[in-house]
Design a protein around this motif. Sequence first.
Motif, mmCIF file in Angstrom:
data_model
loop_
_atom_site.group_PDB
_atom_site.id
_atom_site.type_symbol
_atom_site.label_atom_id
_atom_site.label_comp_id
_atom_site.label_asym_id
_atom_site.label_seq_id
_atom_site.Cartn_x
_atom_site.Cartn_y
_atom_site.Cartn_z
ATOM 1 N N LEU A 9 5.757 -7.481 -3.164
ATOM 2 C CA LEU A 9 7.013 -7.588 -3.914
ATOM 3 C C LEU A 9 7.084 -6.526 -5.002
ATOM 4 N N GLN A 35 12.174 -11.666 0.928
ATOM 5 C CA GLN A 35 12.130 -11.158 -0.439
ATOM 6 C C GLN A 35 11.541 -9.753 -0.506
ATOM 7 N N ARG A 39 13.525 -6.301 -1.533
ATOM 8 C CA ARG A 39 13.016 -5.405 -2.587
ATOM 9 C C ARG A 39 12.922 -3.975 -2.050
ATOM 10 N N TYR A 42 16.343 -2.468 -1.829
ATOM 11 C CA TYR A 42 16.803 -2.054 -3.157
ATOM 12 C C TYR A 42 16.216 -0.693 -3.528
#
Length: 83
Positions: A9, A35, A39, A42
Amino acid sequence: MATLFDRALDNPAATFHKPSDVLACDDLSRDEKIQVLHRWEYEARLREVAQEENMMSGERSGLSDVLKALQALDAASGNRPGD
């Protein structure tokens, strides 16, 4: 000591060679994989913006690979994009 999920993460690209490796990882739950991939998405989008503004060299953002991995994860669970 940080778990695999914590490390992934924090920096997905340093933890996994490519987004599809996240899918193959048996040590992460489906939600953790989502998740981590979000990430990674992004960070890839930030790289694309930087490239568009000529702030980075020609390094690939990898966004398409991340999106393919997310789609594969959705398909494996029977979800359709947008559900």
